[in-house]
Design an enzyme around this catalytic site. Structure first.
Site, PDB file in Angstrom:
ATOM      1  N   HIS A  30     -10.184   1.279   1.523  1.00  0.00           N
ATOM      2  CA  HIS A  30      -9.704   2.602   1.950  1.00  0.00           C
ATOM      3  C   HIS A  30     -10.877   3.538   2.232  1.00  0.00           C
ATOM      4  O   HIS A  30     -10.815   4.375   3.153  1.00  0.00           O
ATOM      5  CB  HIS A  30      -8.823   3.227   0.861  1.00  0.00           C
ATOM      6  CG  HIS A  30      -7.374   2.869   0.962  1.00  0.00           C
ATOM      7  ND1 HIS A  30      -6.621   3.104   2.088  1.00  0.00           N
ATOM      8  CD2 HIS A  30      -6.533   2.297   0.067  1.00  0.00           C
ATOM      9  CE1 HIS A  30      -5.376   2.699   1.877  1.00  0.00           C
ATOM     10  NE2 HIS A  30      -5.300   2.200   0.658  1.00  0.00           N
ATOM     11  N   CYS A  58       0.847  -1.194   0.000  1.00  0.00           N
ATOM     12  CA  CYS A  58       0.000   0.000   0.000  1.00  0.00           C
ATOM     13  C   CYS A  58       0.876   1.234   0.000  1.00  0.00           C
ATOM     14  O   CYS A  58       1.878   1.293   0.720  1.00  0.00           O
ATOM     15  CB  CYS A  58      -0.904  -0.004   1.238  1.00  0.00           C
ATOM     16  SG  CYS A  58      -2.005   1.434   1.358  1.00  0.00           S
ATOM     17  N   HIS A  65      -9.124  -3.571  -2.341  1.00  0.00           N
ATOM     18  CA  HIS A  65      -8.147  -2.762  -1.608  1.00  0.00           C
ATOM     19  C   HIS A  65      -8.560  -1.288  -1.604  1.00  0.00           C
ATOM     20  O   HIS A  65      -8.571  -0.642  -0.540  1.00  0.00           O
ATOM     21  CB  HIS A  65      -6.770  -2.944  -2.256  1.00  0.00           C
ATOM     22  CG  HIS A  65      -5.666  -2.188  -1.595  1.00  0.00           C
ATOM     23  ND1 HIS A  65      -4.605  -2.811  -0.966  1.00  0.00           N
ATOM     24  CD2 HIS A  65      -5.428  -0.860  -1.476  1.00  0.00           C
ATOM     25  CE1 HIS A  65      -3.778  -1.894  -0.479  1.00  0.00           C
ATOM     26  NE2 HIS A  65      -4.255  -0.696  -0.792  1.00  0.00           N
ATOM     27  N   GLU A  66      -8.914  -0.761  -2.768  1.00  0.00           N
ATOM     28  CA  GLU A  66      -9.242   0.664  -2.844  1.00  0.00           C
ATOM     29  C   GLU A  66     -10.579   0.971  -2.177  1.00  0.00           C
ATOM     30  O   GLU A  66     -10.731   2.011  -1.519  1.00  0.00           O
ATOM     31  CB  GLU A  66      -9.242   1.126  -4.306  1.00  0.00           C
ATOM     32  CG  GLU A  66      -7.903   0.984  -5.009  1.00  0.00           C
ATOM     33  CD  GLU A  66      -6.753   1.648  -4.263  1.00  0.00           C
ATOM     34  OE1 GLU A  66      -6.974   2.654  -3.557  1.00  0.00           O
ATOM     35  OE2 GLU A  66      -5.619   1.136  -4.369  1.00  0.00           O
TER      36      GLU A  66
END
Length: 214
Positions: free
Chosen positions: A172, A126, A168-169
């Protein structure tokens, strides 16, 4: 309702960031913006400013370099992320990880749900946790919903490495870092990764470091 004195309106915050020009600074783990409630995008940035912000995210992602970046990673608490992956990897890696090229995409207010029960575990890094990687078991296939930068509906199934990127995004935007889902015994410096764990799958790391794979 007046904003608290310690908060800057999002449009003003974005204008300040863009005024510096070039790639945007990426915040690191420990910054509260990575753990805070993120506002759904609902027109907080007028179209021209939104377009400029998206372009700045694209430039930042390329410069880093990375395959995705979310607005909180540059200090902006909006549910917006960009992804792009040219996937310049050997065939062995492509096959093992399901890593195929992804064009530039903008994800606005994304959410995902698993498609099937299969999970895949690979090392992941990351931009907000520089210098480290760890194995994360994620859904092998997900259905992503949301909008694009023009407000058009997105409803698409992603598999393989593209599924990992969108998870993953999107995480966030929910205040999550990959470390929250990682096998912490797998945590490795970039130097250790290059020296020991560059194989297409983390099988050898699992045996040597003592963690289980799905």
């Amino acid at each position: 309702m007046a904003l608290p004195s310690d908060r800057v309106p999002l449009a003003e915050r974005v204008e300040e960031l863009l005024a510096a020009g070039g790639p945007l600074p990426i915040v690191s783990a420990g910054d509260p913006v990575l753990r805070s409630g993120i506002e759904p995008f609902d027109g907080q940035l007028e179209p021209a400013l939104l377009a400029r912000f998206i372009e700045a995210l694209r430039v930042t992602m390329h410069e880093a370099p990375g395959v995705g970046v979310a607005a909180p990673q540059v200090g902006v608490g909006l549910r917006i992320a960009v992804i792009e992956d040219p996937a310049p990897v050997p065939d062995e890696v492509r096959v093992a990880r399901g890593r195929v090229p992804q064009p530039f995409r903008v994800l606005v207010n994304p959410a995902y749900e698993p498609v099937g029960a299969d999970r895949a575990a690979f090392f992941e890094g990351c931009l907000s946790v520089p210098g480290w990687q760890a194995v994360v078991a994620r859904h092998a296939s997900v259905r992503l919903t949301g909008q694009d930068e023009h407000g058009r509906a997105v409803d698409e199934v992603f598999t393989g490495w593209p599924a990992r990127i969108v998870q993953h995004e999107t995480d966030h935007l929910d205040g999550l870092l990959y470390l929250d889902r990682a096998e912490l015994r797998s945590l490795s410096s970039n130097e250790a990764m290059a020296e020991r764990w560059a194989q297409p799958t983390p099988g050898e790391a699992s045996a040597a470091l003592g963690f289980e794979l799905p």
